[in-house]
Design an enzyme around this catalytic site. Structure first.
Site, PDB file in Angstrom:
ATOM      1  CB  THR A  32     -37.190 -25.409  -2.280  1.00  0.00           C
ATOM      2  OG1 THR A  32     -38.026 -25.454  -1.528  1.00  0.00           O
ATOM      3  CG2 THR A  32     -37.610 -25.236  -3.694  1.00  0.00           C
ATOM      4  N   GLY A  67     -18.674 -26.585  -3.213  1.00  0.00           N
ATOM      5  CA  GLY A  67     -17.847 -27.348  -3.083  1.00  0.00           C
ATOM      6  C   GLY A  67     -17.561 -27.405  -1.195  1.00  0.00           C
ATOM      7  CB  THR A  68     -17.878 -24.893   1.367  1.00  0.00           C
ATOM      8  OG1 THR A  68     -16.765 -24.169   0.490  1.00  0.00           O
ATOM      9  CG2 THR A  68     -17.818 -24.778   2.962  1.00  0.00           C
ATOM     10  CG  ASN A 127      -6.926 -24.830  -2.747  1.00  0.00           C
ATOM     11  OD1 ASN A 127      -6.368 -25.929  -2.459  1.00  0.00           O
ATOM     12  ND2 ASN A 127      -6.777 -23.765  -2.264  1.00  0.00           N
ATOM     13  CD  GLN A 131      -8.856 -25.536  -7.523  1.00  0.00           C
ATOM     14  OE1 GLN A 131      -8.494 -25.396  -8.766  1.00  0.00           O
ATOM     15  NE2 GLN A 131      -9.333 -24.646  -7.003  1.00  0.00           N
ATOM     16  CB  CYS A 153      -2.785 -12.647   3.614  1.00  0.00           C
ATOM     17  SG  CYS A 153      -2.926 -11.964   1.879  1.00  0.00           S
ATOM     18  CG  HIS A 159     -17.282 -21.202  -7.898  1.00  0.00           C
ATOM     19  ND1 HIS A 159     -16.225 -20.326  -7.780  1.00  0.00           N
ATOM     20  CD2 HIS A 159     -17.445 -21.961  -6.807  1.00  0.00           C
ATOM     21  CE1 HIS A 159     -15.850 -20.716  -6.410  1.00  0.00           C
ATOM     22  NE2 HIS A 159     -16.569 -21.743  -6.145  1.00  0.00           N
TER      23      HIS A 159
HETATM   24  N1  PLP Z   1     -12.000 -27.320  -2.242  1.00  0.00           N
HETATM   25  C1  PLP Z   1     -11.111 -26.579  -2.841  1.00  0.00           C
HETATM   26  C2  PLP Z   1     -10.002 -27.610  -3.337  1.00  0.00           C
HETATM   27  C3  PLP Z   1     -11.388 -25.456  -3.458  1.00  0.00           C
HETATM   28  O1  PLP Z   1     -10.541 -24.843  -4.314  1.00  0.00           O
HETATM   29  C4  PLP Z   1     -12.711 -24.710  -3.014  1.00  0.00           C
HETATM   30  C5  PLP Z   1     -12.742 -23.247  -3.591  1.00  0.00           C
HETATM   31  O2  PLP Z   1     -11.929 -22.440  -3.688  1.00  0.00           O
HETATM   32  C6  PLP Z   1     -13.354 -25.276  -2.313  1.00  0.00           C
HETATM   33  C7  PLP Z   1     -13.087 -26.650  -1.902  1.00  0.00           C
HETATM   34  C8  PLP Z   1     -14.844 -24.595  -1.819  1.00  0.00           C
HETATM   35  O3  PLP Z   1     -15.724 -24.590  -3.108  1.00  0.00           O
HETATM   36  P1  PLP Z   1     -16.877 -23.488  -2.835  1.00  0.00           P
HETATM   37  O4  PLP Z   1     -16.310 -22.290  -3.227  1.00  0.00           O
HETATM   38  O5  PLP Z   1     -17.934 -24.398  -4.048  1.00  0.00           O
HETATM   39  O6  PLP Z   1     -17.527 -23.630  -1.723  1.00  0.00           O
END
Ligand code: PLP
Length: 390
Positions: free
Chosen positions: A241, A75-76, A155, A183, A329, A205
């Site tokens: 890859t 996601g990041t 989230n 989410q 935190c 995940h």
């Molecule tokens: N965006 C949201 C709303 C999330 O809840 C998360 C993970 O907690 C992420 C992005 C990041 O995803 P990843 O852990 O796959 O990098």
């Protein structure tokens, strides 16, 4: 009630266990389909087939075309690719980006980095339920606006944002629209045409798939400048890859996640409402955070007066239950959750928050045990709290 033999996991918004069918799909790619998808020989072709089948599956789940799916490391990275990629590609047309005050750091941090490079970022507020008002987006638009990024669901409090309404406004004005659907994917409808989305991020995940893999939907015609350069994989948008085991795991998790989704949402919503109502009935001075109806099916978020969420998390862990405190935190900085503060909660309320996120494998027995332990934990913690006067 006796402590169940199994540790109870109520932190599905943080991550989920990998399903056995997903593990099988992953293992197959390590042992049978181990080829490099760029090679023309048999193992390479098998890996390529796995890759393209997975792409088709993810595209199907989003109502997209396979050519619109780019695999990433999660996601990041999907959020970073969407934001840096679109900002860079459209910078000649303008330098203004709109987002909300409650985004995940995977969105807010790249936007802050873009601000340091000269982009202007507008943060629209949310109401007390954590909901963005589409009118605020409309008002924030100016002639330099090139991109809007609003998360599909938050989230921390689980509020589902009015993405379709925002999408309609942006389509009329021809502004690129990104949503972080990490989410919501497999927990709510995420069809890109219905949502009116140009860029959409997902992660493995959170859907009972592996960590370290995700995807970005990029609508045909939307320009994205890559930020990882190399061998030109993923049509040059994301070199490296391909992580075939991870991608196959993501696709299998998505396939299973989409199966009977409505029934799973119904079951989760029922369990969530039971937990919420029982807790609100039996504990005094507690606030339920987030939108009462427009929220993720498995998400409950409470604020308990006079005590800290972190203390509850530690006590429940000893009791065999995993939950999360709403406050982000890190060991170096004790800051209340930015989302809760943006919703108007006081610091005390934000520090007193507890996030409970259920998964479809949870049971009513687990919820009853959680309720019993939590009631006692709150009573015990309040007894020793200098703030509690009763
Ligand atoms: N965006 C949201 C709303 C999330 O809840 C998360 C993970 O907690 C992420 C992005 C990041 O995803 P990843 O852990 O796959 O990098």
């Amino acid at each position: 009630m006796d402590r169940p033999l199994k540790y109870i996991y109520f932190d599905h918004a943080a991550t989920t266990p990998v399903l056995p069918e997903v593990m099988d799909a992953i293992n197959k790619c390590f042992t049978e389909f181990y080829g490099n998808a760029s090679e023309p020989h048999l193992p390479g072709r098998q890996a390529k087939e796995m890759l393209e089948n997975s792409r088709e599956l993810i595209a199907g789940a989003l109502g997209a075309n396979p050519s619109e799916i780019t695999f990433t490391s999660g996601g990041t990275e999907s959020d970073n690719l969407a934001l840096f990629g679109a900002a860079e590609a459209y910078k000649k047309q303008g330098n203004h980006i709109i987002t909300s005050e409650i985004e995940h750091p995977a969105v807010s941090m790249p936007l802050k980095a873009l601000a340091r490079r000269g982009f202007k970022i507008s943060f629209v507020p949310v109401d007390r339920f954590g909901m963005v008002d589409p009118c605020d987006i409309e008002k924030a638009i100016n002639k330099n606006t090139i991109l809007v990024s609003i998360m599909h669901a938050n989230n921390i409090v689980g509020t589902i944002e009015p993405i379709e309404e925002i999408g309609k406004i942006l389509k009329e004005k021809n502004i690129i629209f990104h949503t972080d659907a990490v989410q919501t994917f497999c927990s709510a409808k995420t069809l890109v045409d219905e949502l009116g989305i140009d860029l959409l991020s997902i992660s493995g995940h959170k859907i009972y798939g592996p960590k370290g893999v995700g995807a970005l939907y990029i609508r045909k015609g939307t320009k994205i400048m890559p930020h990882i350069f190399g061998g030109g994989q993923e049509k040059g948008r994301r070199s490296g890859t391909e992580n075939i085991p991870g991608i196959a795991g993501l696709a299998k998790a998505a396939e299973l996640g989409q199966r009977n989704m409505d029934a799973k949402i119904k079951k989760l919503t029922g369990m969530r409402d039971y937990l919420k109502n029982k807790l609100l009935d039996s504990v005094e001075e507690v606030r339920f955070n987030g939108h009462p109806e427009k929220r993720l099916p498995g998400n409950c978020n409470f604020s308990f007066k006079y005590i800290e969420g972190e203390s509850i998390v530690l006590k429940l862990d000893i009791g065999g239950i995993a939950v999360s405190s709403g406050s982000a935190c890190s060991s170096s900085s004790m800051k209340p959750s930015h989302a809760l503060v943006a919703m108007g909660l006081s610091n005390e309320e934000a520090f007193g928050s507890l996030r409970v996120t259920l998964g479809f494998e949870n049971t009513m027995e687990e919820i009853d045990y959680f309720l019993e332990v939590t009631k006692k934990t709150i009573k015990d913690l309040r007894k020793i709290s200098p703030l509690y006067k009763k």
